[in-house]
Motif scaffolding. Structure first.
Motif, short mmCIF file in Angstrom:
data_model
loop_
_atom_site.label_atom_id
_atom_site.label_comp_id
_atom_site.label_asym_id
_atom_site.label_seq_id
_atom_site.Cartn_x
_atom_site.Cartn_y
_atom_site.Cartn_z
N ALA A 15 0.74 -1.13 -0.07
CA ALA A 15 -0.11 0.00 0.02
C ALA A 15 0.96 1.43 0.09
O ALA A 15 0.64 2.18 -0.84
CB ALA A 15 -0.78 0.08 1.21
N TYR A 16 1.80 1.21 0.83
CA TYR A 16 2.68 2.48 0.72
C TYR A 16 3.45 2.68 -0.54
O TYR A 16 3.42 3.90 -0.86
CB TYR A 16 3.76 2.10 2.04
N ARG A 17 3.84 1.80 -1.23
CA ARG A 17 4.42 1.86 -2.40
C ARG A 17 3.47 2.24 -3.52
O ARG A 17 3.86 3.63 -4.19
CB ARG A 17 5.21 0.88 -2.98
N MET A 18 2.42 1.81 -3.36
CA MET A 18 1.36 2.43 -4.43
C MET A 18 0.72 3.70 -4.12
O MET A 18 0.64 4.41 -5.24
CB MET A 18 0.31 1.23 -4.50
N LEU A 19 0.54 3.91 -2.90
CA LEU A 19 0.19 5.19 -2.74
C LEU A 19 1.26 6.38 -3.20
O LEU A 19 0.71 7.48 -3.62
CB LEU A 19 0.00 5.48 -0.98
N ASN A 20 2.51 5.98 -2.87
CA ASN A 20 3.52 7.07 -3.57
C ASN A 20 3.23 7.07 -4.99
O ASN A 20 3.48 8.27 -5.57
CB ASN A 20 4.87 6.54 -3.00
N LEU A 21 3.21 6.09 -5.45
CA LEU A 21 2.83 6.12 -6.97
C LEU A 21 1.62 6.86 -7.34
O LEU A 21 1.76 7.71 -8.38
CB LEU A 21 2.83 4.83 -7.70
N LEU A 22 0.50 6.69 -6.78
CA LEU A 22 -0.53 7.34 -7.11
C LEU A 22 -0.52 8.92 -6.87
O LEU A 22 -1.22 9.78 -7.58
CB LEU A 22 -1.63 6.87 -6.20
N VAL A 23 0.22 9.30 -5.85
CA VAL A 23 0.45 10.74 -5.55
C VAL A 23 1.41 11.26 -6.63
O VAL A 23 1.15 12.31 -7.10
CB VAL A 23 1.13 10.75 -4.12
N ALA A 24 2.32 10.56 -7.05
CA ALA A 24 3.19 11.14 -8.06
C ALA A 24 2.55 11.22 -9.47
O ALA A 24 3.04 12.12 -10.17
CB ALA A 24 4.39 10.12 -8.14
N GLU A 25 1.58 10.53 -9.77
CA GLU A 25 0.81 10.63 -10.78
C GLU A 25 -0.37 11.58 -10.87
O GLU A 25 -1.05 11.56 -11.89
CB GLU A 25 0.18 8.86 -11.22
N GLY A 26 -0.65 12.07 -9.76
CA GLY A 26 -1.59 13.18 -9.55
C GLY A 26 -3.00 12.42 -9.19
O GLY A 26 -4.06 13.24 -9.18
N PHE A 27 -3.12 10.98 -8.79
CA PHE A 27 -4.37 10.56 -8.51
C PHE A 27 -4.94 10.61 -7.19
O PHE A 27 -6.10 10.73 -6.73
CB PHE A 27 -4.44 9.04 -8.83
N LEU A 28 -3.72 10.82 -6.33
CA LEU A 28 -3.94 11.15 -5.00
C LEU A 28 -2.97 12.32 -4.42
O LEU A 28 -2.00 12.61 -5.27
CB LEU A 28 -3.54 10.10 -4.03
N VAL A 29 -3.53 12.94 -3.49
CA VAL A 29 -2.61 13.95 -3.03
C VAL A 29 -2.38 13.91 -1.32
O VAL A 29 -3.22 13.17 -0.82
CB VAL A 29 -3.12 15.57 -3.26
N ARG A 30 -1.45 14.31 -0.85
CA ARG A 30 -1.29 14.31 0.65
C ARG A 30 -1.98 15.55 1.27
O ARG A 30 -1.83 16.54 0.65
CB ARG A 30 0.23 14.22 1.05
N VAL A 31 -2.72 15.36 2.35
CA VAL A 31 -3.35 16.50 3.02
C VAL A 31 -2.43 17.35 3.48
O VAL A 31 -0.89 17.02 3.74
CB VAL A 31 -4.36 15.99 4.31
#
Length: 250
Positions: free
Chosen positions: A52-68
């Protein structure tokens, strides 16, 4: 062609399970709301924490997620919002908010919708014209409010060891009395709250289900203790009809 980022997380075209997990985590953030932690997302999506941590970082890098802003959790990103807008433009079926707004036009009472995703009570559509007790108070005292009782009734394990704090003189603090109420809620299909969270406020709530008939949230009608009651057949009929219309929209 597999990129270095793909290889780092096993996110290649030959690995559809990785794609499914990533989509599951996007769905988890959508259900849990802004600020969902990596641990909560991993649990909701049934993904191992390290993956999950690795995928979350990828999703953030690709703009699908952001950190609060305080970096404590995640929220949906720009690219996810763009997909959502595109889907909305091609979908002519009524949204949850549109359906709830139409229901509100037929009642003088407050009408609220809550999600139970991830084992957490949170509002997804709050009536702007009717004040409601703070969500944090409701979420921490599930035994004292109608929505919380619906949630507990359909998730029996959550009531084990639950702290039954007394918020008003009417709050149910006896475990046996509460269990009897929850059993009745499962039987009759609605929960009642009589000034148990705040004096001068009563509420009725019914479950909202997904297309697999699983309880995923609740629809709550609130008002004065003199006017909101399970003895009011019209109120219960209205709520049950509303919950059927919201099936699959939460």
């Amino acid at each position: 062609m597999t990129t270095q980022s793909d290889a780092a997380v096993g996110f290649g075209g030959q690995q559809p399970k990785a794609v499914q997990k990533a989509l599951g985590m996007l769905e988890a953030v959508a259900h849990l709301g802004p600020g969902a932690t990596a641990k909560e997302i991993a649990h909701f999506a049934d993904v191992a924490p390290t993956t999950a941590y690795r995928m979350l970082n990828l999703l953030v890098a690709e703009g699908f997620l952001v950190r609060v802003p305080d970096l404590s959790g995640f929220a949906l990103g720009r690219r996810t919002a763009e997909l959502s807008r595109a889907a909305a433009e091609t979908d002519t079926s009524p949204t949850l908010h549109e359906t709830v707004e139409e229901l509100r036009s037929h009642t003088r009472f407050g009408l609220h919708v809550a999600s139970f995703a991830g084992g957490r009570l949170r509002f997804v559509d709050q009536d702007p014209d009717h004040e409601i007790v703070g969500i944090a108070l409701l979420a921490k005292n599930l035994h004292s409010n109608a929505l919380g009782k619906v949630m507990l009734a359909h998730n029996p394990g959550m009531s084990v060891g639950l702290e039954l704090r007394r918020l008003t003189e009417y709050t149910v603090c006896d475990p046996e009395v509460l269990e009897s109420e929850l059993s009745r809620t499962r039987l009759v299909g609605h929960a009642f709250e009589n000034q148990e969270c705040r004096v001068g406020r009563s509420a009725l709530a019914v479950p909202i289900r997904n297309h697999d008939a699983e309880v995923v949230g609740g629809l709550c009608l609130q008002g004065s203790p003199l006017r909101v009651s399970p003895a009011e057949y019209d109120q219960l009929t209205f709520l049950h009809d509303g919950s059927r219309r919201l099936t699959g929209l939460l």
